[in-house]
Design a protein around this motif. Structure first.
Motif, PDB file in Angstrom:
ATOM      1  N   ASN A 127      -6.938  -0.178   2.907  1.00 10.75           N
ATOM      2  CA  ASN A 127      -8.098  -0.158   2.013  1.00 10.75           C
ATOM      3  C   ASN A 127      -7.826   0.626   0.736  1.00 10.75           C
ATOM      4  N   TYR A 128      -7.002   1.670   0.849  1.00 13.90           N
ATOM      5  CA  TYR A 128      -6.644   2.425  -0.361  1.00 13.90           C
ATOM      6  C   TYR A 128      -5.783   1.569  -1.289  1.00 13.90           C
ATOM      7  N   LEU A 129      -4.840   0.838  -0.681  1.00 15.45           N
ATOM      8  CA  LEU A 129      -3.986  -0.037  -1.495  1.00 15.45           C
ATOM      9  C   LEU A 129      -4.838  -1.108  -2.177  1.00 15.45           C
ATOM     10  N   LEU A 130      -5.822  -1.613  -1.443  1.00 12.99           N
ATOM     11  CA  LEU A 130      -6.728  -2.624  -1.996  1.00 12.99           C
ATOM     12  C   LEU A 130      -7.502  -2.041  -3.188  1.00 12.99           C
ATOM     13  N   ALA A 131      -8.043  -0.822  -3.010  1.00 14.00           N
ATOM     14  CA  ALA A 131      -8.805  -0.178  -4.089  1.00 14.00           C
ATOM     15  C   ALA A 131      -7.904   0.077  -5.293  1.00 14.00           C
ATOM     16  N   PHE A 132      -6.668   0.525  -5.016  1.00 10.92           N
ATOM     17  CA  PHE A 132      -5.700   0.748  -6.102  1.00 10.92           C
ATOM     18  C   PHE A 132      -5.455  -0.559  -6.858  1.00 10.92           C
ATOM     19  N   SER A 133      -5.249  -1.648  -6.105  1.00 10.32           N
ATOM     20  CA  SER A 133      -4.933  -2.934  -6.739  1.00 10.32           C
ATOM     21  C   SER A 133      -6.091  -3.414  -7.607  1.00 10.32           C
TER      22      SER A 133
END
Ligand SMILES: [Zn+2]
Ligand SMILES: [Zn+2]
Length: 223
Positions: free
Chosen positions: A30-36
């Motif tokens: 989810n953090y990677l998703l938010a970063f993207s």
């Protein structure tokens, strides 16, 4: 042809292998998703929109709007798979054709602006890894055969490089490039804003997520 253009395909493989290892959506995903989402939005604001309007080409605003609306329509069939979650009957054994087609149309359009900017390429790659991971988890947990799962991911993975190839090697499209790119940016705008909107679900303040979003926005600005 630049081999880097195959990176979106590799992002799918990476997402699939990570899904096989993790077996669930972890906070890291989810953090990677938010970063993207933040990274993509930053590239849209700092690079894509100014460049599009600087071309002076007609119909840019209209194409942006249509791209945004198109993604809303695609979401109806993909159930949000392009921004990070899927609601679909997991017991279905048939190939999820509507999901496949809507994701493929999205991925194909996404390939166009990749042809003209390396930054967009990175934005697309970073956005595809968590999406491929979530999609793979869904496929692995479904009752589809392994062959169908891999076929789905393989064909889906080809779409963005295919869009880039079409943009690069079909000269008849060159005069229409600003409008097609604007359509793609409209699609990105919807995906990026939805990711950010849904990442603050229930309006719970999450310090790590906020830092990750700021890092994504900054990375998109600096690149
Ligand atoms: Zn959603
Ligand atoms: Zn996408």
């Amino acid at each position: 042809m630049n081999v880097l253009l195959l990176l979106p395909f590799l992002a799918i493989i990476l997402g699939y292998l990570t899904a096989r290892t993790l077996k669930r959506v972890t906070p890291g995903v989810n953090y990677l998703l938010a970063f993207s989402g933040a990274f993509l939005l930053s590239i849209i604001f700092f690079e894509l929109l100014p460049e599009l309007f600087a071309t002076g080409a007609p119909h840019i605003s209209g194409a942006l709007m249509i791209g945004m609306l198109l993604q809303i329509a695609l979401d109806y069939f993909s159930k949000g798979a392009e921004h990070g979650h899927i609601h679909r009957d997991k017991t279905a054994k048939d190939f999820p054709l509507a999901l496949f087609l809507s994701l493929s149309v999205h991925a194909l359009i996404e390939g166009f602006p990749v042809a003209h900017s390396d930054h967009v390429l990175w934005g697309v790659v970073i956005h595809k890894i968590p999406i491929a991971l979530i999609l793979s988890l869904f496929l692995i947990q479904s009752s589809l055969s392994k062959g169908k799962q891999l076929l789905f991911l393989f064909l889906f993975g080809l779409m963005t490089p295919l869009g880039t190839l079409v943009a690069l090697y079909i000269p008849q499209l060159t005069p229409h490039k600003p409008v097609i790119n604007a359509l793609a940016v409209g699609v990105f705008l919807h995906v990026a804003t939805t990711i950010l909107f849904e990442s603050s679900k229930d309006h719970q303040f999450n310090q790590i997520k906020l830092m990750v979003i700021l890092a994504g926005a900054l990375a998109g600005y600096m690149i």
